[in-house]
Design an enzyme around this catalytic site. Sequence first.
Site, mmCIF file in Angstrom:
data_model
loop_
_atom_site.group_PDB
_atom_site.id
_atom_site.type_symbol
_atom_site.label_atom_id
_atom_site.label_comp_id
_atom_site.label_asym_id
_atom_site.label_seq_id
_atom_site.Cartn_x
_atom_site.Cartn_y
_atom_site.Cartn_z
ATOM 1 N N HIS A 58 0.839 -1.202 0.000
ATOM 2 C CA HIS A 58 0.000 0.000 0.000
ATOM 3 C C HIS A 58 0.879 1.260 0.000
ATOM 4 O O HIS A 58 0.831 2.064 0.941
ATOM 5 C CB HIS A 58 -0.854 -0.070 1.274
ATOM 6 N N GLU A 118 -0.984 1.309 -5.510
ATOM 7 C CA GLU A 118 -0.698 0.067 -4.777
ATOM 8 C C GLU A 118 -0.759 -1.157 -5.698
ATOM 9 O O GLU A 118 -1.778 -1.356 -6.380
ATOM 10 C CB GLU A 118 -1.734 -0.085 -3.665
HETATM 11 O O1 TA6 Z 1 -6.033 1.637 -0.441
HETATM 12 C C1 TA6 Z 1 -7.004 2.651 -0.279
HETATM 13 C C2 TA6 Z 1 -7.735 2.424 1.039
HETATM 14 O O2 TA6 Z 1 -8.407 1.183 1.028
HETATM 15 C C3 TA6 Z 1 -8.688 3.599 1.278
HETATM 16 O O3 TA6 Z 1 -10.036 3.197 1.139
HETATM 17 C C4 TA6 Z 1 -8.343 4.065 2.693
HETATM 18 O O4 TA6 Z 1 -9.095 3.347 3.658
HETATM 19 C C5 TA6 Z 1 -6.849 3.701 2.743
HETATM 20 O O5 TA6 Z 1 -6.793 2.413 2.145
HETATM 21 C C6 TA6 Z 1 -6.194 3.816 4.105
HETATM 22 O O6 TA6 Z 1 -6.530 2.748 4.905
HETATM 23 P P1 TA6 Z 1 -5.901 2.702 6.396
HETATM 24 O O7 TA6 Z 1 -6.520 1.481 7.004
HETATM 25 O O8 TA6 Z 1 -4.416 2.592 6.250
HETATM 26 O O9 TA6 Z 1 -6.292 4.007 7.049
#
Ligand code: TA6
Length: 303
Positions: free
Chosen positions: A172, A275
């Site tokens: 991510h 990602e």
């Molecule tokens: O990858 C995008 C996502 O799924 C968004 O929807 C947002 O929730 C982001 O990840 C951040 O997630 P986190 O759990 O790290 O705050």
Amino acid sequence: MNPYNLDTLNKRFGLAGILVFKIGPGGLPVVEVLNEQASAMIALQGAHLLQWSPIGEDPVIWLSPEAKFAEGKSVRGGVPVCWPWFGPHEQESGFPAHGFARTVPWEVFETNANQDGSTSIGLRLLQNEATRTQWPHASDVELYIRVGTALELDLVTRNNGSTPVSIGEALHTYFQISDIRQASVLGLNDLDYIDKVDGGERKRQEGVIAFTGETDRIYLDHGADCLIHDPGLGRRIRIHKRGSHSTVVWNPWIEKAEKMGDLGPDGYLHMLCVECANAADDVVKITPGGEHHLWMRYSVEAL
Ligand code: TA6
């Protein structure tokens, strides 16, 4: 419980003048790498790469100025490891979003000073009662990180059980950019995507991705390169991958960033998540005894 003894780690895996284990932000043990090509910092909790800068280059990975560092908590920025599911757990709303891998201790099992001047580190998730409760499957997950002029990450899942397992996963990655309003992402045109900002509607990408508001999309069936074009920094970041069929593009924009509270003032302007993933329709089934690699390489090109 802190499973790390820095003296032992430095004796066993330290590389004189290149790789050292030390206490990092928030008291979390980290490994710091400085070789002739790049510098990096990796938290042992979550095998979470926090920083990567090729020598002479602006940082490529963004870490929030207001990131919180605490045992068992995810960190805003860097490269969180989302495993063994992506997003909310399908059945258990009480399980952590994006899985548990990013918030549990990982152990180092190898380090190498490579012939080409890069430095490699191998880490393995340390399973415990909590992880086995959430993931009652005989499996191992390891992350291989290669720090150099390019950054390579290889997330390897092995199915040691007698039945197939399905995983969702993502690296991510938060990329540092000069201004989200000037940035764009190339290479995803003509692909279908799930628009999480518009109720999960399935849409088709036309042309490059520009950013004018909250953007949260899962591009499906995408295995090719994509590029982050950053005119402000006079560079583009190439994302080359294997074993990943989804690409997630996310910027929270103003309102969501304020609600999240850990991106810092105007933090949303300077970060963009692209990602390499296997999410939604693209979850990966691993046969008994099989293994799956989610591999990617980031490199920087001048405009
Ligand atoms: O990858 C995008 C996502 O799924 C968004 O929807 C947002 O929730 C982001 O990840 C951040 O997630 P986190 O759990 O790290 O705050």
